[in-house]
Design a protein around this motif. Structure first.
Motif, PDB file in Angstrom:
ATOM      1  N   LEU A 273       0.814  -1.215   0.000  1.00 11.33           N
ATOM      2  CA  LEU A 273       0.000   0.000   0.000  1.00 11.33           C
ATOM      3  C   LEU A 273       0.845   1.262   0.000  1.00 11.33           C
ATOM      4  O   LEU A 273       0.357   2.329   0.282  1.00 11.33           O
ATOM      5  N   ASN A 274       2.125   1.108  -0.312  1.00  6.27           N
ATOM      6  CA  ASN A 274       2.982   2.286  -0.230  1.00  6.27           C
ATOM      7  C   ASN A 274       2.631   3.333  -1.271  1.00  6.27           C
ATOM      8  O   ASN A 274       2.845   4.517  -1.064  1.00  6.27           O
ATOM      9  N   ASN A 275       2.110   2.893  -2.386  1.00  4.26           N
ATOM     10  CA  ASN A 275       1.707   3.866  -3.403  1.00  4.26           C
ATOM     11  C   ASN A 275       0.322   3.517  -3.908  1.00  4.26           C
ATOM     12  O   ASN A 275       0.158   2.985  -4.993  1.00  4.26           O
ATOM     13  N   PRO A 276      -0.682   3.782  -3.100  1.00  3.70           N
ATOM     14  CA  PRO A 276      -2.014   3.304  -3.475  1.00  3.70           C
ATOM     15  C   PRO A 276      -2.669   4.138  -4.558  1.00  3.70           C
ATOM     16  O   PRO A 276      -3.703   3.764  -5.069  1.00  3.70           O
ATOM     17  N   SER A 277      -2.067   5.252  -4.929  1.00  2.00           N
ATOM     18  CA  SER A 277      -2.761   6.166  -5.822  1.00  2.00           C
ATOM     19  C   SER A 277      -2.347   5.937  -7.276  1.00  2.00           C
ATOM     20  O   SER A 277      -1.220   5.563  -7.561  1.00  2.00           O
ATOM     21  N   SER A 278      -3.295   6.173  -8.168  1.00  2.00           N
ATOM     22  CA  SER A 278      -3.028   5.968  -9.584  1.00  2.00           C
ATOM     23  C   SER A 278      -2.108   7.061 -10.113  1.00  2.00           C
ATOM     24  O   SER A 278      -2.081   8.149  -9.572  1.00  2.00           O
ATOM     25  N   PRO A 279      -1.373   6.895 -11.181  1.00  2.27           N
ATOM     26  CA  PRO A 279      -1.227   5.637 -11.912  1.00  2.27           C
ATOM     27  C   PRO A 279      -0.348   4.635 -11.161  1.00  2.27           C
ATOM     28  O   PRO A 279       0.567   5.019 -10.466  1.00  2.27           O
ATOM     29  N   HIS A 280      -0.708   3.365 -11.346  1.00  6.06           N
ATOM     30  CA  HIS A 280      -0.001   2.321 -10.614  1.00  6.06           C
ATOM     31  C   HIS A 280       1.212   1.808 -11.371  1.00  6.06           C
ATOM     32  O   HIS A 280       1.966   1.012 -10.844  1.00  6.06           O
ATOM     33  N   VAL A 281       1.342   2.230 -12.605  1.00  5.41           N
ATOM     34  CA  VAL A 281       2.487   1.785 -13.396  1.00  5.41           C
ATOM     35  C   VAL A 281       3.294   3.013 -13.816  1.00  5.41           C
ATOM     36  O   VAL A 281       2.787   4.127 -13.848  1.00  5.41           O
ATOM     37  N   ARG A 282       4.547   2.755 -14.113  1.00  3.84           N
ATOM     38  CA  ARG A 282       5.451   3.838 -14.481  1.00  3.84           C
ATOM     39  C   ARG A 282       6.086   3.557 -15.817  1.00  3.84           C
ATOM     40  O   ARG A 282       6.390   2.417 -16.130  1.00  3.84           O
ATOM     41  N   GLY A 283       6.322   4.597 -16.566  1.00  2.00           N
ATOM     42  CA  GLY A 283       7.036   4.445 -17.823  1.00  2.00           C
ATOM     43  C   GLY A 283       8.505   4.135 -17.564  1.00  2.00           C
ATOM     44  O   GLY A 283       8.973   4.200 -16.429  1.00  2.00           O
TER      45      GLY A 283
ATOM     46  N   VAL B  34       5.043   9.208 -17.398  1.00  2.00           N
ATOM     47  CA  VAL B  34       6.246   9.502 -18.176  1.00  2.00           C
ATOM     48  C   VAL B  34       7.325  10.225 -17.379  1.00  2.00           C
ATOM     49  O   VAL B  34       8.462  10.319 -17.831  1.00  2.00           O
ATOM     50  N   CYS B  35       6.983  10.741 -16.204  1.00  2.00           N
ATOM     51  CA  CYS B  35       7.930  11.596 -15.474  1.00  2.00           C
ATOM     52  C   CYS B  35       9.217  10.849 -15.157  1.00  2.00           C
ATOM     53  O   CYS B  35       9.202   9.867 -14.430  1.00  2.00           O
ATOM     54  N   PRO B  36      10.368  11.313 -15.679  1.00  2.00           N
ATOM     55  CA  PRO B  36      11.619  10.615 -15.386  1.00  2.00           C
ATOM     56  C   PRO B  36      12.041  10.781 -13.937  1.00  2.00           C
ATOM     57  O   PRO B  36      12.851  10.006 -13.440  1.00  2.00           O
ATOM     58  N   SER B  37      11.504  11.785 -13.269  1.00  2.00           N
ATOM     59  CA  SER B  37      11.868  12.008 -11.878  1.00  2.00           C
ATOM     60  C   SER B  37      10.924  11.291 -10.914  1.00  2.00           C
ATOM     61  O   SER B  37      11.024  11.472  -9.709  1.00  2.00           O
ATOM     62  N   ASN B  38       9.995  10.501 -11.449  1.00  2.00           N
ATOM     63  CA  ASN B  38       9.060   9.738 -10.614  1.00  2.00           C
ATOM     64  C   ASN B  38       8.257  10.597  -9.654  1.00  2.00           C
ATOM     65  O   ASN B  38       7.978  10.206  -8.527  1.00  2.00           O
ATOM     66  N   ILE B  39       7.900  11.777 -10.106  1.00  2.00           N
ATOM     67  CA  ILE B  39       7.103  12.643  -9.237  1.00  2.00           C
ATOM     68  C   ILE B  39       5.641  12.218  -9.349  1.00  2.00           C
ATOM     69  O   ILE B  39       5.119  12.087 -10.450  1.00  2.00           O
ATOM     70  N   PRO B  40       4.989  11.967  -8.213  1.00  2.00           N
ATOM     71  CA  PRO B  40       3.568  11.557  -8.286  1.00  2.00           C
ATOM     72  C   PRO B  40       2.680  12.749  -8.595  1.00  2.00           C
ATOM     73  O   PRO B  40       1.948  13.248  -7.744  1.00  2.00           O
ATOM     74  N   LEU B  41       2.732  13.205  -9.830  1.00  2.00           N
ATOM     75  CA  LEU B  41       2.065  14.450 -10.207  1.00  2.00           C
ATOM     76  C   LEU B  41       0.570  14.428  -9.924  1.00  2.00           C
ATOM     77  O   LEU B  41       0.010  15.380  -9.391  1.00  2.00           O
ATOM     78  N   VAL B  42      -0.081  13.303 -10.279  1.00  2.00           N
ATOM     79  CA  VAL B  42      -1.539  13.252 -10.126  1.00  2.00           C
ATOM     80  C   VAL B  42      -1.931  13.437  -8.657  1.00  2.00           C
ATOM     81  O   VAL B  42      -2.929  14.073  -8.351  1.00  2.00           O
TER      82      VAL B  42
END
Lengths: 343, 531
Positions: free
Chosen positions: A3-13, B420-428
């Motif tokens: 549950l460390n990152n429960p918020s969307s988006p759940h996947v990363r580019g 797409v953020c390369p810095s992994n910022i949780p923008l949303v």
């Protein structure tokens, strides 16, 4: 349940800062190779010194600022700064000047502003400008391309010169001005372009000998970077387009007093600057229209400084001047959001 | 004939994981032991229970009626006995509990008596809308907005185009895809009903090009049914092509205004699943009791689509597809916009399109955020043409005016910027934070305004009463007792004058207070008469 990152988006580019920086570095490889081919080992020595100095300064400042070393030292940004600064320096520069330039760029222009992402000015260009102002003589002494040089320092000569100041031959036998600088000086003596070019071994087909190939190699790398979408097309196209257009206008008005547009594009730092320096995302404008304005500004200022200013090449100062304008440009070039009607 | 398509800004081709759940046809899920039916399965007011604990109910029987305009009734999705009406965990990002009706199923699936409407073409559009409303149909695409409202364009609006949304753009989700493959005719007949209700000229069905089977099935059905002015349009698979505004832009080139609705550009957009439900509701009289749900992800043994009774616990579905390994993340919806479930004990609701069970390979925790390097990748992909990095800076700086200047409320939270953020910022997350913060501030501001106005009115009232008392005293002293008529006239005049003054004073504060202001003067006027 994680549950460390429960918020969307759940996947990363797949993109990360390291990947971005790494791509910039390996797209520089063809240009660097050509540069070394024509201008010798001094280029490699400069790159090594600048990268070491940049990383050391970065580490020192992160420690002083109480920031964690690891994610930041390995993000690749300091290496990119070091490499770009080194590529702007003359190939036979005393090692400590290279080191001071890199350290100044990282410490003053980057870390004192808050580190990665917070710097207002391009650190490599700040380092370069500082060196150019402080050591104008050393900073404008270039090697002639190896293909036309009478004597050319090998690796050990270059290394010895950089670290001990012992020249491999009388210094004025191995150093000279860049083609841009040369033309500028000669034009100042009221000679015509035709006269300057005639019989001068430094001037090649379109730009300076060697410089043409180096710039083509940087162009290839830059275009690839653009196609991979690491940088957008806006800044390079706007910058080179503006520089080329201004040069064309002046060239057509009086071809004897003005270098050709191709000479402008392929003799100095225009290509390297357009694809690798002005596109530094942190200090450039970021909106699509803003990038166009930013790029055009860099191109125009480069031309103005080259032709009317006191320095042989204007890319560094043009970039720094436009860095100042970037936040304002961004503010006034907000794109029209979806569903907001045309502006 | 290839139809001209428009390109919306940004978007991205995301890696697809749809094939893992489309290998097998969708089948009805096993009947669960208990059905848990939340009273809020839609945007708007909760429904109001009309059954009591212990009641026997039949499948399709109304168990909670709509309360208000934006509301939808709830029906029993199978026959059985109401065993509880109580707070249960519901699928919600916050892990909330909410009132639910719990039915113990009897396994017989006995339907309540249904009224058929084979003659819908002769029915009045408003009667059709009523049928759809009473069937409890809400948008099945994920938002859950009561559908009948979108079928009511209102006076002054003409509907040119009805769009069916078959562009299921989230990776992993395939319930609409499978529905189109298996229920193409029902979807088209539902569409025809909706079109009749809307009096829409043409119908477009937008399907992304990664669903060739669905496209073929829908085209075949259009041909077989011989419906005119209907076109199945193949659109590129660019996330978020299934976003309502993006789909409308792609198909028609029209941009729904920022604060507006599709109807403002003459378009109404419904999900394909909604259309199928409309068909069952109107022709066969069956309320919404089931829907297609994709149960998928690397965490389940045999991903597939199931036709699920509304109210079925998620746990039952996971078990049915082979069970999940422990320690996985449970997401309702897709990986881009879905939300994490706090547990598998929540029920499937009308808006549930996908249960994604994913392991750390897919949804592992991202590396720690790095500083923004202003690379602009977020700007390039934003389908709302926003500047996510600027929004991020302003949100971080709590400069909420600037955040609104940069059109925060146009953000559809599609998640691409953070992706797409390369810095992994949780923008949303920053944008959600900014939105809630602004709402909270607006509420506080309204409260403060109200308190201030109350205080000002009180001061004014005290002053007025004092002045009136003094006036009465003067009147008594003067001993004027006759000419009651004049007196009355004067009192009325004074009251009118006071009202006018008050209106003028109150006007800049907003019209809401004009009602008490005008009714107030009656009281002193009566006082005057008594004397």
């Amino acid at each position: 349940m994680l549950l460390n990152n429960p918020s969307s988006p759940h996947v990363r580019g797949p993109l990360s800062v390291n990947v971005v920086m790494l791509r910039v570095l390996y797209t520089l490889v063809p240009g660097v190779a050509a540069y070394v081919w024509f201008f010798g080992w001094g280029v490699v020595i400069n790159i090594s010194i600048a990268v070491v100095a940049a990383l050391a300064s970065e580490a020192l400042m992160l420690r002083l600022r109480g920031r964690p070393l690891m994610p930041h030292l390995t993000d690749g940004s300091a290496i990119v700064t070091g490499v770009l600064l080194a590529l702007a320096l003359p190939p036979l520069l005393p090692w400590w000047m290279t080191a001071v330039g890199a350290a100044f760029g990282i410490i003053v222009a980057k870390q004192l502003y808050g580190g990665l992402g917070y710097n207002v000015f391009n650190p490599a260009m700040v380092g370069y400008a500082m060196l150019l102002i402080s050591f104008p003589r050393e900073m404008t002494q270039w090697l002639p391309p190896e293909t036309i040089a009478a004597t050319f320092p090998d690796f050990w000569d270059s290394l010895r010169y950089a670290f001990t100041g012992v020249p491999p031959a009388p210094i004025d036998a191995i150093t000279m001005a860049t083609p841009l600088d040369h033309i500028k000086t000669e034009l100042g003596l009221n000679r015509t372009i035709t006269e300057i070019k005639a019989g001068n071994p430094l001037i090649g087909e379109v730009g300076g000998v060697g410089w043409e190939v180096v710039n083509l190699a940087f162009l290839a790398g830059g275009v690839w970077l653009m196609l991979r979408r690491v940088i957008s097309w806006h800044i390079p196209v706007a910058m080179l387009g503006t520089l080329g257009a201004l040069a064309t206008v002046f060239y057509l008005t009086n071809p004897d007093a003005n270098a050709s547009p191709l000479f402008h594009l392929f003799s100095g730092a225009a290509i390297l600057g357009a694809f690798f320096i002005a596109t530094d995302p942190v200090s450039a404008a970021t909106t699509p229209r803003g990038r166009l304005i930013f790029g055009a500004g860099v191109g125009a200022l480069t031309f103005v400084i080259r032709v009317f200013g006191g320095y042989p090449d204007g890319v560094a100062f043009a970039v720094l001047l436009m860095n100042m304008a970037a936040p304002t440009i961004d503010y006034y070039t907000q794109p029209r959001a979806f569903g907001h009607g045309r502006r | 004939m290839a139809r001209k398509l428009w390109r919306f800004h940004g978007g991205l081709r995301l890696p697809g994981y749809k094939a893992i759940s489309t290998a097998r046809d969708a089948v009805p899920a096993r009947l669960p032991r208990h059905l848990v039916l939340p009273l809020t399965q839609h945007i708007g007011e909760p429904a109001e229970p009309v059954v009591a604990v212990g009641d026997q109910v039949l499948k399709g029987q109304l168990i909670a009626r709509a309360d208000g305009y934006v509301s939808a009734p709830v029906h029993a999705s199978s026959s059985g006995r109401v065993v509880a009406i109580e707070e249960r965990p519901i699928p919600h990002p916050s892990g909330l509990t909410a009132p639910c009706i719990v039915i113990e199923t009897d396994g017989r699936e006995t339907w309540a008596p249904l009224t058929l409407h084979l003659d819908y073409a002769d029915m009045d559009p408003s009667a059709l809308r009523n049928l759809i409303r009473e069937a409890g149909i809400v948008g099945l695409g994920g938002a859950g907005f009561p559908s009948y409202i979108k079928l009511n364009p209102g006076p002054g609006h003409k509907v040119d185009t009805l769009i069916l949304n078959g562009a299921e753009c989230e990776p992993y989700i395939t319930c609409d895809d499978m529905l189109m493959r298996q229920r193409a005719r029902e979807i088209l007949q539902g569409m025809t009903i909706m079109r009749h209700a809307l009096q829409a000229k043409q119908c477009l069905i937008g399907i992304e090009d990664n669903k060739p089977e669905a496209i073929a099935a829908m085209r075949a059905a259009v041909k077989a049914l011989g419906i005119e002015q209907v076109e199945v349009v193949v659109i590129p698979t660019i996330y978020p092509a299934g976003g309502e505004k993006q789909l409308i832009k792609t198909l028609t080139g029209l941009e729904v205004p920022s604060n507006g609705l599709p109807i403002d550009v003459g378009v109404v957009c419904h999900n394909v699943g909604t259309a199928a439900s409309v068909y069952w509701a109107v022709i066969w009289g069956e309320p919404l009791t089931s829907r297609f749900v994709t149960v998928t992800g690397d965490g389940v043994a045999a991903p597939r689509n199931l036709e699920v009774l509304i109210g079925t616990p998620v746990q039952d579905l996971i078990e049915e597809v082979g069970g999940a390994r422990p320690g996985l993340r449970l997401i309702m919806g897709g990986p881009m916009m879905g939300f994490t479930l706090s547990g598998a004990d929540v029920p499937v609701v009308k808006a549930t399109n996908c249960i994604l069970v994913a392991g750390p390979q897919v949804v592992g925790d991202p590396p720690p955020p790095m500083p923004c390097i202003r690379c602009g990748a977020c700007t390039d992909v934003c389908p709302a043409q926003l500047l996510p990095q600027q929004l991020y800076w302003y949100a971080r700086a709590k400069d909420f005016d600037k955040v609104q200047d940069h059109n925060l409320y146009d953000c559809i939270e599609c998640g691409l910027c953070a992706y797409v953020c390369p810095s992994n910022i949780p923008l949303v997350q920053y944008f959600r934070y900014a939105k809630t913060e602004i709402w909270a501030r607006e509420r506080d501001q309204q409260k403060a305004d109200l308190a201030r106005r109350r205080h000002e009115f009180r001061l004014e009232r005290l002053e007025r009463e004092k002045a009136e008392r003094e006036a009465r005293h003067r009147q008594k002293k003067a001993g004027v007792s006759d000419a009651a008529g004049d007196d009355k006239q004067a009192a009325i005049k004074a009251a009118v004058e006071r009202a006018r003054r008050k209106r003028e004073a109150a006007a800049p504060l907003g019209g809401a207070d004009s009602a008490p202001a005008t009714s107030d003067p009656a009281t002193p006027a009566q006082d005057d008469q008594k004397e």
